[in-house]
Scaffold this active site. Structure first.
Site, PDB file in Angstrom:
ATOM      1  N   SER A  92      -8.491  -2.132   8.508  1.00  0.00           N
ATOM      2  CA  SER A  92      -7.753  -1.777   7.104  1.00  0.00           C
ATOM      3  C   SER A  92      -7.247  -2.860   6.279  1.00  0.00           C
ATOM      4  O   SER A  92      -6.995  -2.571   4.969  1.00  0.00           O
ATOM      5  CB  SER A  92      -6.689  -0.877   7.286  1.00  0.00           C
ATOM      6  N   LYS A  94       0.740  -1.138   0.052  1.00  0.00           N
ATOM      7  CA  LYS A  94      -0.007  -0.120   0.027  1.00  0.00           C
ATOM      8  C   LYS A  94       0.800   1.213   0.086  1.00  0.00           C
ATOM      9  O   LYS A  94       2.039   1.107   0.556  1.00  0.00           O
ATOM     10  CB  LYS A  94      -0.956   0.054   1.305  1.00  0.00           C
ATOM     11  N   SER A 153      -8.126   0.914   4.727  1.00  0.00           N
ATOM     12  CA  SER A 153      -7.311   1.911   3.874  1.00  0.00           C
ATOM     13  C   SER A 153      -6.551   1.054   2.901  1.00  0.00           C
ATOM     14  O   SER A 153      -6.139   1.594   1.865  1.00  0.00           O
ATOM     15  CB  SER A 153      -6.411   2.721   4.937  1.00  0.00           C
TER      16      SER A 153
END
Length: 531
Positions: free
Chosen positions: A229, A130, A205
């Protein structure tokens, strides 16, 4: 008095949702229509194999690392126009690294010791991270405009561990602004779309990471999880995702930087993949030899018939939505499978403390403080803090670069909450109670999210607090594996969490493999079939 206040606020929210839902559904239907969408077909069968199988075939010279990496790069290029999933790429460098691996493997007499099968289990296999994780030469903005020009000069420890396992990094992926919302959208890189339906969210996220894995852009990715997340994106993209026991996988080298109490209880970096067999070796690689010993009996086989099983099919918590019918049915089928196959009784639980799930998590996030400006400071690149009400006005005037969820969180965190200290103590008490309940041999089946992946923008209005189905597990410091359960009638993924006592990650990983056998696991978005 506190309960009455929470009940009143929850009731008001329910009234507003009930009133708005009909009109919002109609509006979204007019905007998005009934989209019938499939990603480009997967024509290369290499893309459908687990990472562990690919690694074995590369080492045995049945396939080359170059052809694997090239196949995944071609796939990423074909899905990017639809999904908007990656930020930075290193495709040419990755191909060069693959060529070098192939060259050395072809001359097996000169294979370096650090590339043996034990030390490098993923030799030649591509992966993604990420964007909030550092990698030298990549951006590390976390979707924050003030950090748009920040280029990493170092690499996060967990990412470095994965590189040492022989894996080849292809790209980093989109996140929510500041990594604190469950839709991956920001002003820098835009919105990432769900591979099963472009009008749906991918979660956050680690939304881009979940999306690229599900769409067969990489075999696996590295995510991080402080309130769901990893598990929320894994659920919404129909893959496996594991939130580890805290303080096992290193969290250094991520933005926002973690605090000591987050490291101890809430934050976890972990694996996201399509096949359950990849979870165990991924976690071992991410943790490194110095940390994996913190997990009890991690490399010991598990007799599933000897475990004690529990399930919660409803979390009657303030502010959150109920589990929908299709999710509930899929969860019940998992319970029945284990009862029938292993001749065990799965005990249904109702834990009264779960009604306070939202304030329990929020109090742990601020470590019991009255209020904080941590997230406001994060949005201002740690140089000052965001003036949230002014920014909200700017947003309505179309002059703000921040998302509404980010501004809303900045407002909420600054509001003094006299109950934070009380809920902080209650969270620690709940932590002790759940440890006693699960012990070293308990498994808890628990919903991941109350409905399938919502439409873009929908969570801001209708699902604001539903992240707490995952977030409460962070507050309790427990390991949890999100497992896909096929698709619902809308061709969107179903899923369930399996949870164990602290340090008992091996149990949830083994249960995840059994759930994959029972329910089929990941379903390709390119060839999806609804129930």
């Amino acid at each position: 008095m506190m309960d009455k206040t929470l009940k009143f606020i929850s009731f008001i929210l329910w009234l507003i949702r009930s009133f708005l839902s009909i009109w919002i559904h109609l509006g979204f239907r007019l905007i998005y229509g009934n989209q019938k969408f499939k990603l480009p077909s997967i024509t290369n069968q290499l893309l459908l194999q687990p990472a562990t199988v690919i690694a074995k075939r590369i080492r045995q010279r049945q396939i080359t690392s170059y052809e694997v990496v090239k196949a995944y790069i071609d796939r990423i290029k074909s899905i990017q126009p639809y999904l908007n999933v990656y930020v930075d790429e290193r495709f040419e460098q990755a191909l060069e690294e693959a060529r070098e691996i192939d060259r050395i493997l072809d001359n097996d007499k000169s294979i370096p010791e650090e590339w043996n099968e034990e030390r490098a289990p993923f030799l030649g296999v591509p992966f993604a991270i990420k964007e909030s994780m550092q990698f030298r030469g990549f951006h590390n903005s976390t979707g924050i405009v003030l950090r748009k020009d920040f280029i990493c000069t170092e690499t996060a420890k967990a990412v470095d561990n994965m590189l040492k396992s022989g894996a080849i990094l292809l790209c980093n992926t989109n996140v929510s602004e500041g990594c604190m919302w469950f839709e991956s959208r920001n002003a820098l890189y835009g919105t990432t779309n769900n591979p099963y339906d472009l009008s749906r969210i991918v979660g956050g996220s680690s939304g881009g990471a979940g999306c690229i894995v599900s769409a067969a852009g990489v075999p696996f990715a590295v995510g991080s999880d402080i309130g769901g997340s990893i598990r929320l994106p894994s659920f919404m993209n129909g893959i496996f995702g594991h939130k580890t026991t805290p303080d096992v996988v290193p969290n250094e080298g991520q933005y926002p930087p973690h605090k000591e109490y987050h490291q101890k209880y809430l934050l976890a970096t972990g694996p996201m993949c399509r096949y359950a067999c990849d979870l165990h070796p991924m976690l071992q690689a991410l943790a490194g030899l110095e940390n994996i010993s913190k997990l009890l009996d991690f490399n010991t086989s598990v007799d599933l018939s000897k475990l004690r099983y529990f399930y919660i099919d409803e979390m009657d918590a303030y502010f959150v939505n109920k589990i929908d019918r299709e999710q509930r049915l899929a969860h019940r089928q998992v319970v029945q499978y284990f009862e029938h196959k292993y001749k065990v009784h799965v005990t249904r639980l109702r834990l009264n403390r779960l009604r306070y799930a939202v304030p329990l998590w929020t109090s742990m996030m601020v470590d019991g403080q009255l209020s904080t400006r941590d997230f406001s400071t994060t949005l201002f690149n740690s140089t000052s803090y965001l003036t949230a009400y002014h920014e909200l006005l700017q947003k309505f005037l179309f002059r703000s670069t921040h998302t509404l969820p980010a501004i809303g969180l900045a407002i909420l965190e600054a509001l003094p909450n006299k109950y934070n200290k009380r809920f902080h103590k209650l969270a620690h008490k709940f932590f002790d109670e759940i440890q006693v309940l699960l012990g070293n041999d308990g498994i808890l089946f628990f919903p991941t999210f109350p409905q399938s992946a919502p439409l873009h923008g929908w969570p801001l209005i209708m699902n604001t607090f539903d992240y707490i189905y995952c977030g409460i597990i962070n507050a309790l410091g427990l390991p949890s594996t999100q497992c896909p359960l096929g698709l619902d009638s809308q061709c969107l993924p179903l899923g369930i969490q399996c949870i164990a006592g602290r340090g008992r990650d091996q149990l949830t990983l083994c249960v995840a493999q059994e759930i994959e056998k029972a329910r089929g696991g990941w379903v390709s978005p390119s060839q999806k079939k609804c129930i």
